[in-house]
Write an enzyme that holds these catalytic residues in place. Structure first.
Site, PDB file in Angstrom:
ATOM      1  N   TRP A  58       0.837  -1.214   0.000  1.00  0.00           N
ATOM      2  CA  TRP A  58       0.000   0.000   0.000  1.00  0.00           C
ATOM      3  C   TRP A  58       0.865   1.253   0.000  1.00  0.00           C
ATOM      4  O   TRP A  58       1.880   1.308   0.692  1.00  0.00           O
ATOM      5  CB  TRP A  58      -0.864   0.004   1.259  1.00  0.00           C
ATOM      6  N   ASP A  61       0.242   9.189   0.747  1.00  0.00           N
ATOM      7  CA  ASP A  61       0.821  10.511   0.446  1.00  0.00           C
ATOM      8  C   ASP A  61       2.268  10.516  -0.067  1.00  0.00           C
ATOM      9  O   ASP A  61       3.123   9.814   0.482  1.00  0.00           O
ATOM     10  CB  ASP A  61       0.863  11.371   1.726  1.00  0.00           C
ATOM     11  N   TRP A  85      -3.963   0.016   4.103  1.00  0.00           N
ATOM     12  CA  TRP A  85      -3.287   0.951   4.994  1.00  0.00           C
ATOM     13  C   TRP A  85      -2.974   0.223   6.303  1.00  0.00           C
ATOM     14  O   TRP A  85      -3.769  -0.604   6.762  1.00  0.00           O
ATOM     15  CB  TRP A  85      -4.191   2.162   5.262  1.00  0.00           C
ATOM     16  N   ARG A 184      -0.406  17.123  12.621  1.00  0.00           N
ATOM     17  CA  ARG A 184       0.494  16.305  11.779  1.00  0.00           C
ATOM     18  C   ARG A 184       0.884  16.946  10.456  1.00  0.00           C
ATOM     19  O   ARG A 184       0.378  17.978  10.073  1.00  0.00           O
ATOM     20  CB  ARG A 184      -0.170  14.953  11.503  1.00  0.00           C
ATOM     21  N   GLU A 238      -5.047  18.526   6.486  1.00  0.00           N
ATOM     22  CA  GLU A 238      -3.923  17.598   6.384  1.00  0.00           C
ATOM     23  C   GLU A 238      -2.934  18.128   5.346  1.00  0.00           C
ATOM     24  O   GLU A 238      -3.293  18.866   4.433  1.00  0.00           O
ATOM     25  CB  GLU A 238      -4.428  16.209   5.974  1.00  0.00           C
TER      26      GLU A 238
HETATM   27  C1  FRU Z   1      -3.242  12.141   4.500  1.00  0.00           C
HETATM   28  C2  FRU Z   1      -2.883  11.441   5.805  1.00  0.00           C
HETATM   29  C3  FRU Z   1      -1.964  12.321   6.631  1.00  0.00           C
HETATM   30  C4  FRU Z   1      -1.224  11.329   7.476  1.00  0.00           C
HETATM   31  C5  FRU Z   1      -1.091  10.153   6.536  1.00  0.00           C
HETATM   32  C6  FRU Z   1      -1.127   8.807   7.197  1.00  0.00           C
HETATM   33  O1  FRU Z   1      -3.627  11.271   3.490  1.00  0.00           O
HETATM   34  O2  FRU Z   1      -4.062  11.119   6.512  1.00  0.00           O
HETATM   35  O3  FRU Z   1      -2.601  13.323   7.378  1.00  0.00           O
HETATM   36  O4  FRU Z   1       0.010  11.817   7.892  1.00  0.00           O
HETATM   37  O5  FRU Z   1      -2.138  10.254   5.601  1.00  0.00           O
HETATM   38  O6  FRU Z   1      -0.801   7.787   6.316  1.00  0.00           O
END
Ligand code: FRU
Length: 522
Positions: A58, A61, A85, A184, A238
């Site tokens: 998988w 980002d 994920w 984050r 994000e």
């Molecule tokens: C965005 C997100 C981020 C996080 C990551 C986790 O797609 O949700 O905010 O850091 O993916 O995989």
């Protein structure tokens, strides 16, 4: 795409695992999982031909985009063990042109109390060069005292392959009172003698970007809420990203809970004294269903380039699933690299980088033609109809039609009949519809692959004579660019290989097509 020159680097890596302690053990397992499954994964039917994908498993980002020692480095959210994920690692790849990538050993693995949790790990972040070292700054996500804890962390490398987590971690260990524990996706840049960091958060239903300042990348001072939602831009931002372009500041972010907006930008001016951003203009980076968490960087020629992750999360209104490739042991790809351009009004353009033209092979060119009302023209034998770039120019002034429809990934009638398919829904088609009167462009996904639903739309603003439309199709995706690159629309389409027909038709009047080109891409 699947150019695995990685074995040599993997061998070099073998000696380093021990030195990296617990992270080394995890990285070893991750790299083993890759070596075990990459050959079978390469052969899978849905693998993209020219979009970036992880070697197995998988990905989401794009992270840590940077030029390091004259090459492009790309990191990404990665689960090497499954097509779903899971606890997040950072995958790593390198390229000379941003089109062809070579996979490198996994860069970051969860290993410490602050970044090791089955529903957490090493979340998104960025890369900067600092005193000859490549520094990755990321979010550690863990679970402590019955709560999710997100902190900002750093890992450094001298060779650009092996990263050691800083003993000073976490470098930002708590969030300011004005924000929430959703904290984050740090993005760092340098200005004068200082480093600046922007981080995503939210509070009381309003997404926000937080600004920090540091002189050494380790000690950070909170400056201000750089910008926050006015109530229409989601409850959590994000992957915020800040950069200067042609004298203006651009703030990009991916808002959670902002309806149809999934990746937005604001242009204006960042006042570094107050730490506040003054907005002049806002827009969408992509109007499609599958584009999120875009990150940008400055390339070798000083261009501002962005990549987005082409998928949607399960909390998005149109989400149906992550796509048929999960059954093949992998999931996720990135968009084609897009150059960000500023216009006088502060509106942005997103132009596929020129290097992509080097992937063009055979060309099918059709000179200007008029489509009569209700006429459909099939574009016959243009490559395989799937791995192609399409460019068409419509004369808006001399077309009388109500609608122009470009169909692709369509089940040819012959196959439909031969197979005795009678049920609607067994045949597929994705339609790009230009509504001349409403000045709207739609991407209709209702019949794309039997799973996908809905349609995306964007208004055409230009008052000009021509409308250019450029489309990149790959094994399981479409990216549409139009209106002088003001509009981008990305969508994943898991249609069968036989669904490869392309056609163009005119409804309620005639359409003058000035140019129609198709290139085979590989
Ligand atoms: C965005 C997100 C981020 C996080 C990551 C986790 O797609 O949700 O905010 O850091 O993916 O995989």
């Amino acid at each position: 795409m699947e150019d695995f020159a990685l074995s040599r680097k993997f061998l070099i890596r073998w000696n380093d695992y021990e030195r990296l302690g617990k992270a080394g053990e995890r990285l070893k397992l991750a790299d083993k999982a890759i070596t075990l499954r990459r050959e079978e994964t390469v052969k899978m039917k849905w693998r993209q031909q020219y979009h970036f994908m992880a070697p197995v498993g998988w990905m989401n980002d794009p992270n840590g985009l940077i030029v390091w020692e004259n090459k492009y480095h790309l990191f990404y959210q990665f689960n090497p063990f499954s097509a779903k994920w899971g606890e997040m690692y950072w995958g790593h790849a390198v390229s000379n042109d941003m089109c062809k990538w070579e996979h490198l050993p996994t860069a970051l693995a969860p290993s410490e109390a602050y970044d090791d949790w089955e529903k957490g790990g090493c979340f998104s972040g960025c890369a900067v060069e600092n005193n000859g070292k490549l520094a990755l700054i990321y979010t550690g996500t863990s679970f402590e005292d019955n709560k999710i804890r997100q902190v900002q962390c750093m890992a450094e490398s001298r060779d650009g392959i092996n990263f050691c987590k800083s003993p000073e971690n976490p470098i930002i260990s708590s969030y300011p009172g004005c924000a929430s524990g959703d904290f984050r996706d740090p993005k760092v840049w340098k200005r004068g003698a200082f480093w600046y960091l922007v981080c995503g958060s939210g509070k009381d239903g309003k997404g926000m970007a937080l600004l920090y300042k540091s002189s050494d990348l380790i000690h950070w001072e909170f400056i201000n809420i750089l910008a926050e939602s006015d109530g229409t831009m989601g409850y959590m931002w994000e992957c915020p990203d800040v950069f200067e372009l042609d004298g203006q500041t651009v703030l990009m972010f991916s808002p959670m809970g902002a309806g149809e907006h999934q990746c937005m930008y604001l242009t204006g001016k960042l006042d570094y004294d107050s730490g506040r951003f003054h907005e002049h203009f806002r827009g969408d980076i992509d109007y499609g269903q599958d584009f999120y968490a875009a990150q940008s960087f400055s390339d070798l020629n000083g261009r501002r380039i962005l990549f987005g992750w082409c998928n949607s999360w399960d909390w998005m209104p149109w989400f149906t699933d992550f796509g048929a490739s999960q059954a093949e042991g992998w999931c996720g790809h990135l968009s084609v690299p897009r150059e960000v351009k500023m216009t006088d009004s502060g509106e942005l353009r997103f132009v596929p980088i020129n290097e992509l033209k080097s992937l063009r092979k055979r060309n099918w060119h059709i000179d200007a033609f008029v489509l009569k009302s209700e006429e459909e023209k099939k574009i016959v034998n243009a490559a395989d109809g799937i791995h192609v770039e399409i460019l068409l120019k419509i004369n808006l002034e001399q077309s009388t039609a109500e609608k122009m429809i470009l169909r692709f990934r369509k089940t040819p009638e012959r196959i439909f009949k031969e197979a005795g398919m009678t049920e609607p829904g067994e045949n597929h088609v994705t339609s790009l519809i230009l509504d001349f009167e409403q000045k709207e462009l739609y991407l209709d996904l209702q019949k794309s692959d039997g799973k996908k639903k809905g349609r995306c739309s964007a208004d055409i603003r230009r008052e000009e004579k021509y409308l250019d439309v450029r489309i990149f199709l790959d094994s399981c995706s479409a990216e549409v660019f139009a209106d002088d690159y003001r509009i981008a629309m990305s969508a994943n389409i898991f249609a069968d290989e036989k669904d490869n027909e392309i056609s163009i038709s005119s409804m309620g009047g005639s359409t003058l097509v000035e140019q129609f080109d198709v290139w085979e891409i590989s």
